[in-house]
Design a protein around this motif. Structure first.
Motif, PDB file in Angstrom:
ATOM      1  N   LEU A  35      22.490  65.489  32.164  1.00 36.94           N
ATOM      2  CA  LEU A  35      22.643  65.475  31.588  1.00 36.94           C
ATOM      3  C   LEU A  35      24.027  65.509  31.612  1.00 36.94           C
ATOM      4  O   LEU A  35      25.017  65.040  31.805  1.00 36.94           O
ATOM      5  N   SER A  36      25.137  66.211  33.299  1.00 38.68           N
ATOM      6  CA  SER A  36      25.452  65.976  34.023  1.00 38.68           C
ATOM      7  C   SER A  36      25.745  64.873  35.205  1.00 38.68           C
ATOM      8  O   SER A  36      26.514  63.949  35.583  1.00 38.68           O
ATOM      9  N   MET A  37      24.875  63.625  34.834  1.00 39.05           N
ATOM     10  CA  MET A  37      24.793  62.143  35.552  1.00 39.05           C
ATOM     11  C   MET A  37      25.017  61.186  34.496  1.00 39.05           C
ATOM     12  O   MET A  37      25.620  60.583  34.372  1.00 39.05           O
ATOM     13  N   TYR A 127      22.300  63.088  47.347  1.00 37.05           N
ATOM     14  CA  TYR A 127      22.898  62.838  46.268  1.00 37.05           C
ATOM     15  C   TYR A 127      22.489  61.501  45.436  1.00 37.05           C
ATOM     16  O   TYR A 127      22.387  62.154  43.703  1.00 37.05           O
ATOM     17  N   ASP A 128      22.168  60.862  45.533  1.00 41.60           N
ATOM     18  CA  ASP A 128      21.675  59.715  45.360  1.00 41.60           C
ATOM     19  C   ASP A 128      20.458  59.911  43.857  1.00 41.60           C
ATOM     20  O   ASP A 128      19.632  59.092  43.212  1.00 41.60           O
ATOM     21  N   PHE A 205      26.555  70.244  52.120  1.00 42.78           N
ATOM     22  CA  PHE A 205      27.297  69.256  53.059  1.00 42.78           C
ATOM     23  C   PHE A 205      26.996  67.699  52.094  1.00 42.78           C
ATOM     24  O   PHE A 205      27.580  67.446  53.076  1.00 42.78           O
ATOM     25  N   CYS A 206      25.575  67.676  52.742  1.00 36.25           N
ATOM     26  CA  CYS A 206      25.313  66.006  51.800  1.00 36.25           C
ATOM     27  C   CYS A 206      26.135  66.325  50.961  1.00 36.25           C
ATOM     28  O   CYS A 206      26.984  64.703  50.529  1.00 36.25           O
ATOM     29  N   MET A 207      26.008  67.399  49.918  1.00 35.29           N
ATOM     30  CA  MET A 207      27.363  67.007  48.482  1.00 35.29           C
ATOM     31  C   MET A 207      29.312  66.356  49.591  1.00 35.29           C
ATOM     32  O   MET A 207      29.247  65.861  48.603  1.00 35.29           O
ATOM     33  N   LEU A 272      25.589  73.285  42.025  1.00 38.02           N
ATOM     34  CA  LEU A 272      25.906  73.066  40.812  1.00 38.02           C
ATOM     35  C   LEU A 272      27.885  72.199  41.429  1.00 38.02           C
ATOM     36  O   LEU A 272      28.203  71.402  40.667  1.00 38.02           O
ATOM     37  N   GLN A 273      27.892  73.595  41.697  1.00 41.72           N
ATOM     38  CA  GLN A 273      29.147  73.219  42.277  1.00 41.72           C
ATOM     39  C   GLN A 273      29.862  72.139  43.008  1.00 41.72           C
ATOM     40  O   GLN A 273      30.729  71.005  43.154  1.00 41.72           O
ATOM     41  N   ALA A 274      28.984  71.694  44.429  1.00 39.12           N
ATOM     42  CA  ALA A 274      29.521  71.121  45.517  1.00 39.12           C
ATOM     43  C   ALA A 274      29.033  69.373  44.076  1.00 39.12           C
ATOM     44  O   ALA A 274      29.948  68.382  44.537  1.00 39.12           O
ATOM     45  N   ARG A 275      28.237  70.041  43.950  1.00 35.06           N
ATOM     46  CA  ARG A 275      27.921  68.558  42.652  1.00 35.06           C
ATOM     47  C   ARG A 275      29.079  67.282  42.198  1.00 35.06           C
ATOM     48  O   ARG A 275      29.172  66.702  41.651  1.00 35.06           O
ATOM     49  N   TYR A 276      29.675  68.829  41.171  1.00 35.68           N
ATOM     50  CA  TYR A 276      30.211  68.428  40.549  1.00 35.68           C
ATOM     51  C   TYR A 276      31.476  68.025  41.063  1.00 35.68           C
ATOM     52  O   TYR A 276      32.524  66.962  40.643  1.00 35.68           O
TER      53      TYR A 276
END
Length: 417
Positions: A35-37, A127-128, A205-207, A272-276
């Motif tokens: 959904l986020s994507m 991320y990808d 860290f990756c994000m 989720l926060q870092a990815r957002y």
């Protein structure tokens, strides 16, 4: 085989409820990720079709998950750190545990930094291929849970009461064995403290690297989220021995519930926060940054202070610090703390945890509710856990528990709940 517990009291809705959760929990992780994507973090029906199994399946991501877990297992079994004794089991024996998680965490963090600086690994790959990594982690947790359930049936020893109902679905979910091991590798403590928790910070860290790649900058909000989560796990592993006094280690079986939570739920939903912030960078004003830092600090002081008091009291009730506490002696001779943090409410550690959880979500601003999933879910989880704990304590302490509740009136939030 150990006979099932008579008059077994089911939790989580019994066999039907746990069967539902076996299906809905993985779908929830994958669904929130998709959904986020697909909808740019909005609660809306995306125009994109649902991903197929072929979209989710990627052998390379399964290899990466497996290598990561084996890498952490190697550290657990290494001579680094020290060996400590757990709390007495029902037969009076104690198990030994390797406490070297902090070394594994620091080395993993340095290693990831070196890989990024030297361009040895494309760490933005996380991320990808995030949804594929989540799917691979679910597969790993399912394989692990099947192994745990099978070995419990074969060995017929070490049963945990919650997962000893006689119903296959319920016991698969709850876990039949209390302390399953492969040699010196304690599977429950290892998975509770290592691959998922450390992996969560590595994902963050990756994000941050992906945000820099995508926007040419790492925002204050991303730095706050990464620092808060890093500090939380650093603190947990600095005080790693405290896990041995928890409900999970001493009461819960190790089945799908904990395996999925450790390997999938924690790293892929708690990040989720870092990815957002990769997709929606937030530039916080100074006043907001200071306010969030203060909230995090207050939560941490309550969380660490209360947990340290509890752990010290359980380890050595005759220490000077423990003797200074006021206690209530129950009918079975056990002592309950009724002063300090633990006189304020019955679970001050939960209160501290929730304040920190809120401070982790606030850096994301208010553009989407999805980054706030953690505080919403965590509140529900801790309220439910408090009720489970209260039921167990009522059975354990009898009328003494009622006396305790009369003295310490509030469960989590003083004056409110």
């Amino acid at each position: 085989m150990t006979p099932k517990t008579k008059d077994h009291e089911y939790e989580f809705g019994g066999p039907i409820g746990t069967a539902f959760m076996l299906i809905i929990l993985p779908l929830l992780v994958l669904g929130i990720t998709w959904l986020s994507m697909a909808s740019d973090w909005k609660i809306a029906i995306p125009m994109d079709p649902l991903p197929s199994i072929s979209d989710l399946w990627d052998i390379d991501t399964l290899k990466l998950v497996s290598i990561w877990i084996l890498f952490q297992a190697f550290f657990y079994l290494s001579p680094l750190g020290r060996t400590v004794q757990g709390f007495p089991l029902k037969d009076g024996s104690r198990l030994s545990y390797n406490m070297n998680g902090l070394s594994a965490f620091v080395i993993s963090s340095i290693g990831l930094g070196v890989c990024y600086h030297k361009d040895l690994l494309p760490i933005t790959y996380v991320y990808d291929r995030f949804i594929q990594l989540a799917f691979a982690s679910w597969l790993f947790s399912l394989i692990l849970s099947t192994y745990l359930f099978t070995i419990a049936l074969v060995q017929g020893t070490g049963y945990a009461e919650p997962g000893n109902s006689g119903n296959l679905v319920y016991d698969f979910f709850m876990g039949r064995q209390l302390n399953p091991r492969i040699g010196n590798l304690d599977l429950k403590v290892f998975f509770e403290m290592r691959p998922g928790l450390i992996g969560w910070v590595m994902i963050n860290f990756c994000m941050a690297a992906k945000q820099y790649e995508k926007h040419g900058d790492v925002t204050t909000s991303m730095l706050l989220v990464c620092f808060f989560h890093f500090w939380y796990i650093f603190d947990a592993l600095w005080n790693e021995e405290a896990i041995l006094s928890t409900m999970d280690v001493n009461f819960e079986g190790f089945g799908f519930m904990l395996a999925f939570g450790d390997i999938v739920w924690v790293p892929f939903l708690y990040s989720l926060q870092a990815r957002y912030l990769v997709d929606h960078p937030v530039d916080l004003p100074l006043w907001a940054t200071i306010g969030i830092l203060i909230l995090q600090t207050i939560g941490y002081v309550i969380f660490r202070g209360s947990n340290s008091t509890k752990n010290e009291f359980r380890r050595d009730p005759n220490s000077p610090a423990s003797k200074s506490l006021k206690t209530l002696t129950t009918d079975n001779g056990k002592k309950l703390i009724i002063s300090g943090w633990w006189g304020m409410c019955r679970h001050p550690n939960y209160l501290g945890d929730l304040l920190m959880a809120l401070s982790w979500c606030l850096p994301c601003g208010f553009g989407s509710i999805l980054p706030y999933f953690y505080i919403i879910y965590f509140t529900i989880l801790l309220i439910h856990r408090e009720k489970r704990d209260a039921e167990n304590c009522k059975q354990k302490h009898g009328k003494g528990w009622d006396k305790y509740c009369d003295i310490v009136k509030y469960r989590i939030l003083p004056g409110v709940y």
